[in-house]
Design a protein around this motif. Structure first.
Motif, PDB file in Angstrom:
ATOM      1  N   ASN A  35     -40.713 -19.851 -45.410  1.00  0.00           N
ATOM      2  CA  ASN A  35     -40.593 -21.073 -46.196  1.00  0.00           C
ATOM      3  C   ASN A  35     -40.467 -22.256 -45.248  1.00  0.00           C
ATOM      4  N   ARG A  36     -41.466 -23.109 -45.240  1.00  0.00           N
ATOM      5  CA  ARG A  36     -41.555 -24.182 -44.250  1.00  0.00           C
ATOM      6  C   ARG A  36     -40.361 -25.127 -44.298  1.00  0.00           C
ATOM      7  N   ASP A  37     -40.008 -25.599 -45.474  1.00  0.00           N
ATOM      8  CA  ASP A  37     -38.918 -26.579 -45.586  1.00  0.00           C
ATOM      9  C   ASP A  37     -37.585 -25.986 -45.159  1.00  0.00           C
ATOM     10  N   ASP A  38     -37.326 -24.741 -45.585  1.00  0.00           N
ATOM     11  CA  ASP A  38     -36.071 -24.091 -45.197  1.00  0.00           C
ATOM     12  C   ASP A  38     -35.978 -23.926 -43.686  1.00  0.00           C
ATOM     13  N   GLN A  39     -37.090 -23.503 -43.082  1.00  0.00           N
ATOM     14  CA  GLN A  39     -37.088 -23.284 -41.636  1.00  0.00           C
ATOM     15  C   GLN A  39     -36.978 -24.592 -40.857  1.00  0.00           C
ATOM     16  N   LEU A  40     -37.614 -25.638 -41.352  1.00  0.00           N
ATOM     17  CA  LEU A  40     -37.506 -26.938 -40.685  1.00  0.00           C
ATOM     18  C   LEU A  40     -36.059 -27.423 -40.682  1.00  0.00           C
ATOM     19  N   ARG A  41     -35.383 -27.241 -41.814  1.00  0.00           N
ATOM     20  CA  ARG A  41     -33.976 -27.651 -41.883  1.00  0.00           C
ATOM     21  C   ARG A  41     -33.103 -26.788 -40.970  1.00  0.00           C
ATOM     22  N   LYS A  42     -33.354 -25.491 -40.977  1.00  0.00           N
ATOM     23  CA  LYS A  42     -32.520 -24.572 -40.211  1.00  0.00           C
ATOM     24  C   LYS A  42     -32.678 -24.757 -38.713  1.00  0.00           C
ATOM     25  N   TYR A  43     -33.923 -25.003 -38.259  1.00  0.00           N
ATOM     26  CA  TYR A  43     -34.178 -25.007 -36.824  1.00  0.00           C
ATOM     27  C   TYR A  43     -34.374 -26.396 -36.218  1.00  0.00           C
ATOM     28  N   ALA A 100     -45.062 -23.329 -35.211  1.00  0.00           N
ATOM     29  CA  ALA A 100     -44.456 -22.003 -35.061  1.00  0.00           C
ATOM     30  C   ALA A 100     -44.252 -21.350 -36.420  1.00  0.00           C
ATOM     31  N   ILE A 101     -43.797 -22.122 -37.400  1.00  0.00           N
ATOM     32  CA  ILE A 101     -43.585 -21.590 -38.747  1.00  0.00           C
ATOM     33  C   ILE A 101     -44.908 -21.091 -39.329  1.00  0.00           C
TER      34      ILE A 101
END
Length: 238
Positions: free
Chosen positions: A9-17, A52-53
């Motif tokens: 999930n792009r948005d979740d990963q952007l926030r997390k990383y 990367a995502i």
């Protein structure tokens, strides 16, 4: 974390990383000249994270954070390669210092003192220290090392940091070069040994080192630049 299609999930990963991007940018900026803006590195690092995502495949058996770190650092290094982040004047000053150190080491058979380097350059100690401050941030690598435009056929960073398959946290993978660096640091004047140890082994920035040693940050900048000139002179022999 994953979508219905099994992709990240792009948005979740952007926030997390996104904190990872900022951390890598600040770690890199500490070893670059002040002309490089950390926000620029963060911006291109976020692009690297996005790529990367999109490209991550769990079946490859690599943790996402490791994969993303490689992509983020790669994006930052590409940005540095495209921009001349060290002025011509600063590069010339660094080379002048290195050449003076080399000549004195050949003549004296020991590490030259600060005043001796200044005299070799034909300038006052104050002017030499000002020159050292101007080349602040030059690490074991600078523009010619990255682009391969100097005496070397291949850029230093391309050899040691540019490979996506390599561990991005390992700057000196070649064992011979690593041993040469360790030996070169041992031959530095004692105070400069302490500075380089804190900077490279303990990841302390110049401000933190200044606080530990009870001197100004500008003085640490001078000694750090001088140490780099000594090390580069020695490493060119390997």
């Amino acid at each position: 974390m994953y979508t219905a299609k099994g992709t990240l999930n792009r948005d979740d990963q952007l926030r997390k990383y996104s904190p990872l991007v900022r951390r890598l940018a600040h770690h890199m900026i500490a070893k670059l000249p002040p002309s490089v803006e950390v926000d620029d590195l963060i911006q291109v690092g976020m692009i690297g994270l996005t790529e990367a995502i999109a490209r991550f495949e769990p079946s490859q058996g690599v943790q996402f954070e490791t994969f993303a770190s490689q992509r983020i650092r790669g994006a930052m290094l590409d940005e540095l390669r495209e921009g001349d982040w060290m002025s011509r004047g600063s590069r010339k000053s660094q080379k002048d210092i290195e050449h003076a150190v080399h000549r004195l080491q050949q003549k004296l058979h020991r590490a030259p003192m600060e005043s001796e380097i200044a005299a070799e350059l034909g300038m006052s100690l104050a002017d030499y220290q000002h020159m050292l401050a101007k080349v602040r941030g030059t690490q074991l690598v600078y523009l010619e090392d990255i682009s391969g435009r100097d005496d070397d056929d291949e850029g230093f960073l391309d050899r040691h940091m540019g490979d996506d398959e390599a561990d991005p946290s390992s700057l000196l993978q070649d064992q011979r070069m690593r041993m040469a660096l360790v030996e070169a640091i041992k031959n530095l004047p004692e105070r400069e040994q302490h500075i380089m140890s804190m900077y490279y082994e303990h990841d302390m920035n110049l401000k933190e080192i200044a606080a530990v040693l009870g001197v100004t940050e500008s003085r640490i900048c001078q000694l750090h630049s001088q140490s780099i000139a000594r090390l580069r002179t020695k490493l060119r022999e390997h």
